[in-house]
Design a protein around this motif. Structure first.
Motif, PDB file in Angstrom:
ATOM      1  N   ILE A 119       0.847  -1.186   0.000  1.00 29.04           N
ATOM      2  CA  ILE A 119       0.000   0.000   0.000  1.00 29.04           C
ATOM      3  C   ILE A 119       0.889   1.244   0.000  1.00 29.04           C
ATOM      4  CG2 ILE A 119      -1.573   1.372   1.436  1.00 29.04           C
ATOM      5  CD1 ILE A 119      -3.130  -1.036   2.073  1.00 29.04           C
ATOM      6  N   ASP A 159       2.257   4.988   0.565  1.00 31.33           N
ATOM      7  CA  ASP A 159       2.218   5.861   1.737  1.00 31.33           C
ATOM      8  C   ASP A 159       1.114   6.905   1.635  1.00 31.33           C
ATOM      9  OD1 ASP A 159       4.139   4.607   3.128  1.00 31.33           O
ATOM     10  OD2 ASP A 159       5.787   5.966   2.558  1.00 31.33           O
ATOM     11  N   VAL A 189      -1.810   6.529   0.745  1.00 27.13           N
ATOM     12  CA  VAL A 189      -3.077   6.000   1.256  1.00 27.13           C
ATOM     13  C   VAL A 189      -3.158   6.195   2.770  1.00 27.13           C
ATOM     14  CG1 VAL A 189      -4.559   3.968   1.401  1.00 27.13           C
ATOM     15  CG2 VAL A 189      -3.146   4.324  -0.622  1.00 27.13           C
ATOM     16  N   LEU A 190      -2.016   5.950   3.439  1.00 27.97           N
ATOM     17  CA  LEU A 190      -1.973   6.192   4.880  1.00 27.97           C
ATOM     18  C   LEU A 190      -2.201   7.674   5.172  1.00 27.97           C
ATOM     19  CD1 LEU A 190      -1.423   5.572   7.849  1.00 27.97           C
ATOM     20  CD2 LEU A 190       1.028   5.554   7.344  1.00 27.97           C
ATOM     21  N   ARG A 214      -3.900   9.785   3.446  1.00 28.72           N
ATOM     22  CA  ARG A 214      -5.333  10.093   3.257  1.00 28.72           C
ATOM     23  C   ARG A 214      -6.150   9.599   4.444  1.00 28.72           C
ATOM     24  NH1 ARG A 214      -4.627   8.719  -2.199  1.00 28.72           N
ATOM     25  NH2 ARG A 214      -5.619   6.676  -1.975  1.00 28.72           N
ATOM     26  N   PHE A 271      -1.783   0.675  10.931  1.00 28.30           N
ATOM     27  CA  PHE A 271      -2.131   0.748   9.505  1.00 28.30           C
ATOM     28  C   PHE A 271      -1.046   0.070   8.665  1.00 28.30           C
ATOM     29  CE2 PHE A 271      -2.655   2.471   5.315  1.00 28.30           C
ATOM     30  CZ  PHE A 271      -4.012   2.734   5.179  1.00 28.30           C
ATOM     31  N   LYS A 301      -5.694  -6.002   2.800  1.00 28.64           N
ATOM     32  CA  LYS A 301      -5.844  -5.835   1.349  1.00 28.64           C
ATOM     33  C   LYS A 301      -5.577  -7.159   0.632  1.00 28.64           C
ATOM     34  CE  LYS A 301      -3.867  -3.393  -2.614  1.00 28.64           C
ATOM     35  NZ  LYS A 301      -2.765  -2.511  -3.063  1.00 28.64           N
ATOM     36  N   GLN A 336      -8.103  -2.336  -1.397  1.00 26.19           N
ATOM     37  CA  GLN A 336      -7.427  -1.287  -0.645  1.00 26.19           C
ATOM     38  C   GLN A 336      -8.444  -0.401   0.075  1.00 26.19           C
ATOM     39  OE1 GLN A 336      -3.747   0.400  -2.169  1.00 26.19           O
ATOM     40  NE2 GLN A 336      -4.805   2.365  -2.267  1.00 26.19           N
ATOM     41  N   GLN A 372      -8.690   0.182   4.035  1.00 26.27           N
ATOM     42  CA  GLN A 372      -8.666   1.513   4.635  1.00 26.27           C
ATOM     43  C   GLN A 372      -9.883   1.727   5.543  1.00 26.27           C
ATOM     44  OE1 GLN A 372      -7.350   5.185   2.373  1.00 26.27           O
ATOM     45  NE2 GLN A 372      -9.486   5.691   2.674  1.00 26.27           N
TER      46      GLN A 372
END
Lengths: 221, 185
Positions: free
Chosen positions: A63, A65, A67-68, A70, B27, B35, B49, B53
């Motif tokens: 994933i 960074d 995305v974190l 956000r 996270f 995911k 994803q 989230q």
């Protein structure tokens, strides 16, 4: 501890999140009333946790960074909720309702007499194709003999009933193909209350069935 | 890597002081795993994803409900991710229902039951136990968890009699129960 626990395969379906809403509610109520099934579901959830931990991250799950970033930006609008109060805030009118049922009970819901024989509260689970009802049977009264396509799930919430397959008390879970005709009778004592989940449609097989079935299929009874 | 105890500390840090650094660490550990897990059901990477989230944001919201004596962080996260996956499927196919309802549906009611032993089970032990299942048993368990298929759907897909699938599930669960109960005694 119930004498008729949900079979393992339904507990797995439930823990895996594979059941449609109606059957999922039936299993949830059984699990809330049966510590042994609760324990099995806890273990299956732990299996789910282990499967998540086991995922090989670098290959598939990577994933960005961004995305974190956000997600962090969104946290300003998401409050950390206080610890929920212990269960106990049940509605006194429905004091037999286990916690997972409470969100489905709305103010003003009340029993409706059906065919002069039993009382029903129809639950509305949006988008589910099952017919989900609470049924209340006075002691010694029976449900009309019936059959239907697909599975039928029953969970006893108060009192008990007896049919050709045995005697069922609070927390007991029954599931079977609906094409087996059966005729449950409420046990002596307080009225039997049960959650019944069936795949439509129900077909009454007693002498009045021919006249009543069109009403059933139109959802009138 | 993040141990179960470390992860539990981080969740508690969110609950007690809205610790954003703790959220970031959780996270980084869990979001990629969730995911990857969700992608096994055939979801595309973007959708998976998104679910990951949403699941982690739910961890933030519900951090105060987490009880390390009852479940390990990965078990708790699994239940949240599963419900988010259900929500996601529902959005695609069916009318929406509030996620909170789902948390309630799946929340254990019994406050007294002693689940501390279960909470202490590390995923390493469970991984070991899963490794002890036969390939046939594991296939059915994985299809249930990864592809959210009911045992009936699994039987149809594998063209197996329903009774065969049921007995594989029952044998697998019996083995897990037996091993875990031995650990506990």
């Amino acid at each position: 501890m119930s004498r008729h626990p949900a079979p393992d395969e339904f507990l797995l379906d439930y823990a895996a999140g594979a059941l449609p809403d109606g059957p999922a509610l039936a299993v949830a109520l059984h699990v809330a009333l049966d510590p042994r099934s609760q324990r099995t579901v806890d273990r299956l959830n732990a299996v789910g946790g282990a499967l998540i931990e086991r995922e090989p991250v670098p290959e598939v799950g990577a994933i960005d960074d961004a995305v974190l970033e956000r997600a962090l930006a969104r946290l300003d609008e998401v409050p950390v909720e206080p610890r929920p109060a212990a269960p106990g805030g049940r509605k006194p009118v429905f004091d037999w309702a286990p916690a997972p049922l409470v969100p489905h009970l709305r103010p003003g819901m009340d029993w409706r007499r059906v065919m002069g024989k039993f009382d029903e509260i129809r639950l509305d689970l949006p988008g589910d194709f099952h017919r989900v009802s609470l049924l209340r049977l006075e002691s010694g009264r029976g449900l009309p003999e019936h059959k239907h396509a697909g599975y039928e799930y029953t969970v006893v919430l108060q009192g008990g009933y007896t049919d050709e397959t045995g005697n069922y008390g609070v927390g007991d879970f029954a599931v079977g193909p609906g094409d087996q005709r059966h005729e449950p009778i409420a046990d002596p004592g307080e009225p039997c209350i049960a959650l019944i989940v069936v795949e439509n449609p129900i077909v009454l097989t007693g002498p009045w069935g021919r006249w009543l079935n069109p009403l059933v299929s139109r959802g009138l009874i | 890597m993040l141990s179960a105890d470390e992860a539990a500390d981080l969740i508690e840090a969110i609950a007690t002081r809205q610790d954003r650094a703790a959220f970031s660490r959780l996270f980084q550990h869990f979001a990629p795993r969730v995911k990857a897990f969700i992608m096994r059901s055939g979801a595309d990477p973007e959708a998976a994803q998104e679910v990951a989230q949403e699941a982690l944001i739910m961890v933030w919201r519900k951090a105060a409900s987490f009880d390390r004596k009852k479940a390990s962080p990965s078990t708790w996260l699994y239940t949240i991710a599963r419900n988010k996956r259900i929500d996601h499927l529902r959005r695609n196919n069916r009318p929406a229902i509030d996620t909170d309802d789902w948390l309630t549906v799946f929340a254990p009611e019994d406050e007294d039951a002693d689940k501390s032993v279960l909470a202490g089970q590390t995923y390493t032990r469970l991984k070991e136990l899963l490794g002890g299942l036969s390939a046939d048993q594991m296939l059915v368990i994985e299809k249930a968890f990864f592809e959210d298929k009911t045992h009936t759907a699994i039987a149809e897909e594998l063209k197996l009699p329903l009774g065969t699938v049921k007995s594989r599930i029952r044998l697998a669960l019996a083995r897990l129960r037996e091993a875990l109960e031995k650990d506990e005694s």
